[in-house]
Structures are given as C-alpha cells and as structure tokens.
Design a protein around this motif. Sequence first.
Motif, PDB file in Angstrom:
ATOM      1  N   UNK A   1       0.812  -1.203   0.000  1.00 35.86           N
ATOM      2  CA  UNK A   1       0.000   0.000   0.000  1.00 35.86           C
ATOM      3  C   UNK A   1       0.849   1.258   0.000  1.00 35.86           C
ATOM      4  N   UNK A   2       0.214   2.368  -0.317  1.00 37.66           N
ATOM      5  CA  UNK A   2       0.935   3.630  -0.381  1.00 37.66           C
ATOM      6  C   UNK A   2       0.226   4.731   0.400  1.00 37.66           C
ATOM      7  N   UNK A   3      -0.914   4.453   1.018  1.00 36.69           N
ATOM      8  CA  UNK A   3      -1.677   5.484   1.723  1.00 36.69           C
ATOM      9  C   UNK A   3      -1.152   5.672   3.136  1.00 36.69           C
ATOM     10  N   UNK A   4      -1.023   6.921   3.557  1.00 37.82           N
ATOM     11  CA  UNK A   4      -0.602   7.247   4.916  1.00 37.82           C
ATOM     12  C   UNK A   4      -1.847   7.344   5.794  1.00 37.82           C
ATOM     13  N   UNK A   5      -1.948   6.517   6.805  1.00 35.60           N
ATOM     14  CA  UNK A   5      -3.095   6.520   7.705  1.00 35.60           C
ATOM     15  C   UNK A   5      -2.752   7.212   9.014  1.00 35.60           C
ATOM     16  N   UNK A   6      -3.791   7.730   9.661  1.00 36.91           N
ATOM     17  CA  UNK A   6      -3.618   8.294  10.997  1.00 36.91           C
ATOM     18  C   UNK A   6      -3.308   7.175  11.964  1.00 36.91           C
ATOM     19  N   UNK A   7      -2.583   7.506  13.018  1.00 31.60           N
ATOM     20  CA  UNK A   7      -2.396   6.520  14.077  1.00 31.60           C
ATOM     21  C   UNK A   7      -3.764   6.245  14.674  1.00 31.60           C
ATOM     22  N   UNK A   8      -3.970   5.033  15.120  1.00 35.40           N
ATOM     23  CA  UNK A   8      -5.284   4.615  15.588  1.00 35.40           C
ATOM     24  C   UNK A   8      -5.177   3.886  16.918  1.00 35.40           C
ATOM     25  N   UNK A   9      -6.091   4.224  17.819  1.00 38.11           N
ATOM     26  CA  UNK A   9      -6.203   3.532  19.100  1.00 38.11           C
ATOM     27  C   UNK A   9      -7.486   2.717  19.069  1.00 38.11           C
ATOM     28  N   UNK A  10      -7.378   1.429  19.317  1.00 36.10           N
ATOM     29  CA  UNK A  10      -8.538   0.536  19.293  1.00 36.10           C
ATOM     30  C   UNK A  10      -8.880   0.086  20.703  1.00 36.10           C
ATOM     31  N   UNK A  11     -10.152   0.149  21.038  1.00 35.76           N
ATOM     32  CA  UNK A  11     -10.602  -0.343  22.335  1.00 35.76           C
ATOM     33  C   UNK A  11     -12.071  -0.703  22.216  1.00 35.76           C
ATOM     34  N   UNK A  12     -12.484  -1.747  22.891  1.00 32.93           N
ATOM     35  CA  UNK A  12     -13.883  -2.132  22.880  1.00 32.93           C
ATOM     36  C   UNK A  12     -14.766  -1.007  23.428  1.00 32.93           C
ATOM     37  N   UNK A  13     -14.269  -0.303  24.446  1.00 38.65           N
ATOM     38  CA  UNK A  13     -15.038   0.756  25.106  1.00 38.65           C
ATOM     39  C   UNK A  13     -14.611   2.135  24.612  1.00 38.65           C
ATOM     40  N   UNK A  14     -15.525   3.099  24.564  1.00 33.39           N
ATOM     41  CA  UNK A  14     -15.123   4.471  24.240  1.00 33.39           C
ATOM     42  C   UNK A  14     -14.317   5.061  25.395  1.00 33.39           C
ATOM     43  N   UNK A  15     -13.302   5.842  25.051  1.00 34.74           N
ATOM     44  CA  UNK A  15     -12.441   6.464  26.066  1.00 34.74           C
ATOM     45  C   UNK A  15     -12.451   7.973  25.876  1.00 34.74           C
ATOM     46  N   UNK A  16     -12.202   8.702  26.928  1.00 34.33           N
ATOM     47  CA  UNK A  16     -12.159  10.158  26.847  1.00 34.33           C
ATOM     48  C   UNK A  16     -10.820  10.635  26.283  1.00 34.33           C
ATOM     49  N   UNK A  17      -9.752   9.883  26.511  1.00 36.16           N
ATOM     50  CA  UNK A  17      -8.449  10.179  25.921  1.00 36.16           C
ATOM     51  C   UNK A  17      -7.697   8.861  25.753  1.00 36.16           C
ATOM     52  N   UNK A  18      -6.624   8.877  24.974  1.00 32.94           N
ATOM     53  CA  UNK A  18      -5.889   7.658  24.646  1.00 32.94           C
ATOM     54  C   UNK A  18      -4.482   8.049  24.218  1.00 32.94           C
TER      55      UNK A  18
END
Length: 106
Positions: A24-41
């Motif tokens: 691939x050649x697309x630049x993606x944003x860093x991603x935080x994955x969690x089952x629950x929604x968080x206020x910050x990560x």
Amino acid sequence: MAAQHSVTWVRSGHPMRRSKSTSGTRQYRQTALCHYPMITWHRARKGALHLFGHVHDQWMGSRNAVNVGVDVWGYVPITIREIEHRAKTLPENKHWRDVEQNAEVL
C-alpha cells in the motif's frame, strides 16, 4: 517504493507486538482501538483516531473517536477512509478540553 506501515498492538497500555507491512501507499492516521469508548488515549494529542464499539447505536462518537460497531454501519465491512470521513462529520467531544487542555482536535 511502497510506504511502510507499522501497527503496534496494545493491551492495557502495554505494547504486545509490532507488525510491519510494506504493501500500500496510503498514509493513515495513528489509531487507538478499544472495545469501550475512552475520553483520551495514547497519542490523542497527536491526532490518533480512537475506534470503539460497546455502546451500540447510543453514541456515534466524536471528531476524533468513532463508533465502529457493526450495528451503526449497517452490518457491512467498512474501510478506514469511511471511518475518517464519518469522523469529520461528527462534533467535537464536549469533554475533550477538560482532559486534553491546549490540544486541538485534528
């Protein structure tokens, strides 16, 4: 030359393993994955996008945290581009400034 993408798998705040892909050649944003929604990560201030589920259709998310549960996406597979597009349409989390003072929502 293809761009190199690195994924760090994190559990309870501790990196578990790192995998690299040169496809691939697309630049993606860093991603935080969690089952629950968080206020910050981790790296939230740097523009990392938080992907979560758990709340079903009770909350779609915010500009930097998107509900990726199947029930809010019509039970079909989705792409990171679709997630990023939806993030742009969502409002800023009303508690963002409480926990991430002086940080912009990217």
